[in-house]
Design a protein around this motif. Structure first.
Motif, PDB file in Angstrom:
ATOM      1  N   LEU A 121       1.440  -8.490  17.836  1.00 24.91           N
ATOM      2  CA  LEU A 121       0.729  -8.376  19.121  1.00 24.91           C
ATOM      3  C   LEU A 121       0.831  -6.966  19.677  1.00 24.91           C
ATOM      4  O   LEU A 121      -0.146  -6.410  20.195  1.00 24.91           O
ATOM      5  N   CYS A 126      -6.130  -4.425  22.728  1.00 25.75           N
ATOM      6  CA  CYS A 126      -7.255  -5.304  23.032  1.00 25.75           C
ATOM      7  C   CYS A 126      -8.608  -4.622  22.838  1.00 25.75           C
ATOM      8  O   CYS A 126      -8.775  -3.434  23.112  1.00 25.75           O
ATOM      9  N   ASN A 295      -3.746  -7.323  24.507  1.00 25.29           N
ATOM     10  CA  ASN A 295      -3.625  -7.383  23.048  1.00 25.29           C
ATOM     11  C   ASN A 295      -4.872  -7.954  22.380  1.00 25.29           C
ATOM     12  O   ASN A 295      -5.620  -8.737  22.979  1.00 25.29           O
ATOM     13  N   GLU A 325      -1.385 -14.013  28.328  1.00 28.14           N
ATOM     14  CA  GLU A 325      -2.114 -12.795  28.667  1.00 28.14           C
ATOM     15  C   GLU A 325      -2.951 -12.908  29.928  1.00 28.14           C
ATOM     16  O   GLU A 325      -2.894 -12.041  30.804  1.00 28.14           O
TER      17      GLU A 325
END
Length: 345
Positions: A121, A126, A295, A325
């Motif tokens: 992760l 992201c 992420n 998240e």
């Protein structure tokens, strides 16, 4: 600010509860929905995320992208945090908890898999949801696009070597289908659609002698409720898919979530302080802080499954990353908006 945005945290909390309850009441339904995927990318969630990203892309001003070279500090900060800081701090925090604090509660093999999951992760910045966080902080859409695009290019070359280094595994294979499909779905396709829509709105406003900026703002106002609905449905599905795990393995979820939470808030704090020190304008600083904390969970999940298996602790850890998240990032969005006056405009 509309009622959707004003009480967004409340709606998300209700969506988490609804997803968990529905997932336990109707497990076959969510099993079917979770199976609608390609290359570890759930196509239903992809559509919902696309619905959230598309209005943001309409606000991208391609004419202003050429001016980003005059403000390179925000881009440099994003690169440094994502590739020189975040993966290594995640490995350190994970090691401290799984090899130290929680060592008496989990088997060594399980601890190694949990550690591998959180490292994956940490190495995968992201690609998709960061556009939503940028929009919620009223960040510069054009600058955010460049930050994400540069991250995606670096990821092609840096993900496997950094993951291999931190995991101690030499045969890391990048799931190219997952990576390319995600970038195509979450960046390229909505960007093209946004560009075409922007041109159409500008042409329409010009022909009617209306203000172009007002036309773009009106479109954004019309689409914003749909973006929020997309976010809430995404949360319902994510928690519905993992409802059984949430209720049957709460201790494991809590142990994995702890280092993830510390890492997320820690990275945000580091980026936030640096952004203040280098005097970034808020429209660039807020997205930069949020990009460094979120992420690319599809990529992390795909690699965890390929290396350790679907039922492994590593795969579970990446899934927990997905679940924590959204609520965590919303808390950071709230904090960024509350401290907007600390930055120059």
């Amino acid at each position: 600010m509309g009622v959707f945005e004003r009480y967004l945290s409340v709606w998300v909390a209700l969506a988490i509860i609804a997803g968990t309850l529905l997932g336990n009441l109707f497990p076959p339904v969510f099993e079917v929905l979770s199976g609608i995927e390609f290359a570890q990318v759930n196509l239903i969630i992809a559509v919902l995320i696309w619905l959230m990203i598309y209005p943001v892309m309409v606000q991208v001003n391609f004419e202003s992208i050429t001016q980003i070279a005059k403000e390179p500090k925000g881009l440099i900060l994003t690169i440094v945090i994502n590739w020189l800081v975040k993966p290594f701090t995640m490995a350190l925090v994970g090691w401290l908890f799984f090899k130290g604090v929680f060592a008496d509660f989990i088997q060594p093999e399980t601890a190694n898999e949990y550690l591998a999951g959180v490292i994956l992760l940490g190495v995968a910045p992201c690609t998709a949801m960061v556009f939503i966080w940028s929009q919620l902080t009223k960040g510069d859409a054009s600058y955010t696009l460049v930050q994400v695009s540069v991250n995606d290019v670096i990821m092609i070359f840096a993900f496997a070597p950094i993951a291999a280094l931190l995991l101690g595994i030499t045969d890391i294979i990048v799931p190219w289908q997952t990576l390319l499909l995600s970038v195509g779905l979450y960046v390229v396709a909505p960007l093209i659609a946004g560009l075409l829509t922007r041109q159409r709105l500008k042409s329409k406003a010009t022909s009617r002698q209306h203000n172009v900026d007002s036309a773009l703002q009106a479109f954004d106002a019309r689409m914003k409720p749909w973006s929020i609905v997309g976010l809430l449905l995404t949360v319902v599905l994510l928690f519905g898919f993992q409802a059984e795990v949430l209720l049957t393995r709460p201790l494991d979820i809590a142990m994995i979530a702890t280092p993830l939470l510390i890492q997320t808030y820690g990275i945000f704090a580091i980026t936030f302080i640096i952004a203040l020190l280098i005097k970034l304008p808020y429209r660039i600083a807020a997205p930069a802080c949020l990009i460094g904390t979120s992420n690319f969970f599809e990529l992390a999940v795909a690699v965890a499954i390929s290396l350790f298996g679907l039922q492994s602790g590593a795969a579970l850890a990446t899934v927990v990353g997905v679940l924590v998240e959204v609520p965590v990032m919303l808390s950071l969005v709230w904090f960024a908006n509350k401290t907007k006056h600390w930055f120059k405009s």
